[in-house]
Scaffold this active site. Structure first.
Site, PDB file in Angstrom:
ATOM      1  N   LYS A  62      39.129  34.875  34.865  1.00  0.00           N
ATOM      2  CA  LYS A  62      39.585  34.703  36.248  1.00  0.00           C
ATOM      3  C   LYS A  62      40.087  33.277  36.468  1.00  0.00           C
ATOM      4  O   LYS A  62      41.137  33.057  37.081  1.00  0.00           O
ATOM      5  CB  LYS A  62      38.446  35.041  37.225  1.00  0.00           C
ATOM      6  CG  LYS A  62      38.154  36.537  37.271  1.00  0.00           C
ATOM      7  CD  LYS A  62      36.856  36.880  37.993  1.00  0.00           C
ATOM      8  CE  LYS A  62      36.585  38.377  37.831  1.00  0.00           C
ATOM      9  NZ  LYS A  62      35.300  38.818  38.406  1.00  0.00           N
ATOM     10  N   GLN A 106      30.192  36.246  41.300  1.00  0.00           N
ATOM     11  CA  GLN A 106      30.180  37.174  40.167  1.00  0.00           C
ATOM     12  C   GLN A 106      28.870  37.972  40.146  1.00  0.00           C
ATOM     13  O   GLN A 106      27.792  37.399  40.234  1.00  0.00           O
ATOM     14  CB  GLN A 106      30.352  36.372  38.856  1.00  0.00           C
ATOM     15  CG  GLN A 106      30.466  37.236  37.625  1.00  0.00           C
ATOM     16  CD  GLN A 106      31.750  38.081  37.603  1.00  0.00           C
ATOM     17  OE1 GLN A 106      32.823  37.614  37.978  1.00  0.00           O
ATOM     18  NE2 GLN A 106      31.624  39.326  37.176  1.00  0.00           N
ATOM     19  N   ASP A 129      36.870  39.753  46.981  1.00  0.00           N
ATOM     20  CA  ASP A 129      36.377  40.956  46.302  1.00  0.00           C
ATOM     21  C   ASP A 129      36.362  42.162  47.244  1.00  0.00           C
ATOM     22  O   ASP A 129      36.180  43.301  46.805  1.00  0.00           O
ATOM     23  CB  ASP A 129      34.953  40.714  45.770  1.00  0.00           C
ATOM     24  CG  ASP A 129      34.937  40.421  44.283  1.00  0.00           C
ATOM     25  OD1 ASP A 129      35.916  40.780  43.597  1.00  0.00           O
ATOM     26  OD2 ASP A 129      33.944  39.842  43.801  1.00  0.00           O
TER      27      ASP A 129
END
Ligand code: NAD
Length: 315
Positions: A62, A106, A129
């Site tokens: 990422k 994460q 997200d």
């Protein structure tokens, strides 16, 4: 029927996720350049708690993609024993930081931290997200929002491959909050008739056999067998499973020399939730690897730029 038509019908189309991801990244790079003319550099904060090896790989990718597209990234790596209070305080700081447009925590988080509480602490406007309840709700009512990256990637594969959605019978196998539920909502919002199946579904094949578009996200290698697929269906395989037993590789890939060579070299191969023998019955399918998996990071980059624009009223 002309021979050409018969052959065209018989050859399923491979939906190339890697190529589609490259297309999206090129568009993101373009948007980043347009923002640069206004003096704006989108910023993404990635929070990795602890040192889970798989998470470290995801996070590294990422950060790397951000750099390639001109997005500024900030990697924060608190130790696995950080308290929930401290992690919440860190998120509060990122929420008000002017240089940060997107915040990603994460997952999975260590057990002593309540994941829901953490996800709800992210500013919905920076929630790249798409896991905050506000964004989940907005998606549900079809309002513009930041949406989860993997399901958004599925929709991009369908759109950019010219596969019609409205009015079609879609079956989603898997009902997780990060893939199955949002993907089924997106399909429904675009006018498909959607059945959502899961571990408790009594007769899975009765549903999958109806599917014109079959999306599978279960984490069960080869769950979908050829007799469960209607001829001509579009197959979207979200599953990413590691096969590390020779017998499984023999079973699923008896004639795939390339895959067997990879196994001999690395000791494992990746496969999806759809048995590759289903492909020949389909009109189109996403391979594993190189299908939906390739899209997730591209959509994260897309969401970061979208958040940067939305925050400044530019979207
Ligand atoms: P999850 O474990 O949270 O959910 C799995 C779902 O599958 C559940 O709803 C469960 O009820 C259903 N299921 C399990 N066994 C089943 C069965 N036998 N029959 C019918 N349904 C069954 O998983 P997830 O996070 O949604 O991920 C699913 C898969 O997708 C995994 O392989 C994961 O690695 C992969 N994944 C890929 C990406 C990506 O491509 N970037 C992102 C997320 C997940």
């Amino acid at each position: 029927m002309a021979l050409h038509d018969i052959l065209t019908r018989m050859t399923p189309k491979v939906l190339d996720g890697t190529a589609i991801a490259a297309e999206i990244k090129a568009e993101v790079r373009h948007s980043v350049e347009a923002l640069a003319h206004r003096g704006i550099v989108p910023g993404l904060a990635v929070v990795l708690v602890g040192s889970d090896p798989a998470s470290e790989v995801y996070v590294r990718n990422k950060v790397k993609s951000s750099g390639e597209l001109g997005i500024r990234s900030l990697l924060l790596t608190p130790a696995a024993d950080i308290t929930e209070a401290k992690l919440l305080a860190l998120l509060a700081e990122l929420n008000v930081c002017e240089d940060i447009d997107g915040i990603l925590v994460q997952l999975p988080l260590p057990k002593h931290i309540e994941t829901r509480r953490i996800l709800e602490a992210v500013d919905p406007g920076k929630d790249v997200d798409g896991f905050h309840p506000v964004n989940v709700g907005r998606l549900q009512i079809g309002q513009e929002s930041l949406v989860p990256c993997t399901p958004a990637g599925i929709m991009q594969v369908l759109h950019r491959s010219g596969i019609p959605i409205a009015g079609r019978d879609c079956v989603m196998v898997g009902r997780s909050d990060i893939v199955g539920k949002p993907a089924s909502t997106m399909l429904l919002n675009e006018g498909a008739t959607v059945a959502v199946c899961h571990k408790g579904t009594r007769d899975l094949a009765a549903y999958t056999q109806r599917a014109e578009i079959l999306v599978v996200a279960t984490g069960v290698p080869g769950l979908i067998q050829p007799e469960m697929v209607t001829p001509g269906a579009v197959l979207i395989d979200v599953g990413i499973n590691r096969l590390d037993r020779a017998a499984d590789v023999e079973r699923f890939f008896p004639a795939d020399e390339g895959r067997r060579a990879t196994f001999a070299k690395r000791g494992f191969v990746l496969m999806g939730d759809i048995d590759p023998r289903c492909y020949e019955r389909s009109s189109a399918y996403t391979p594993v690897p190189g299908g939906v998996g390739a899209l997730t990071i591209a959509m994260l980059m897309h969401n970061t730029v979208k958040a940067a624009r939305m925050r400044r009223g530019l979207a």
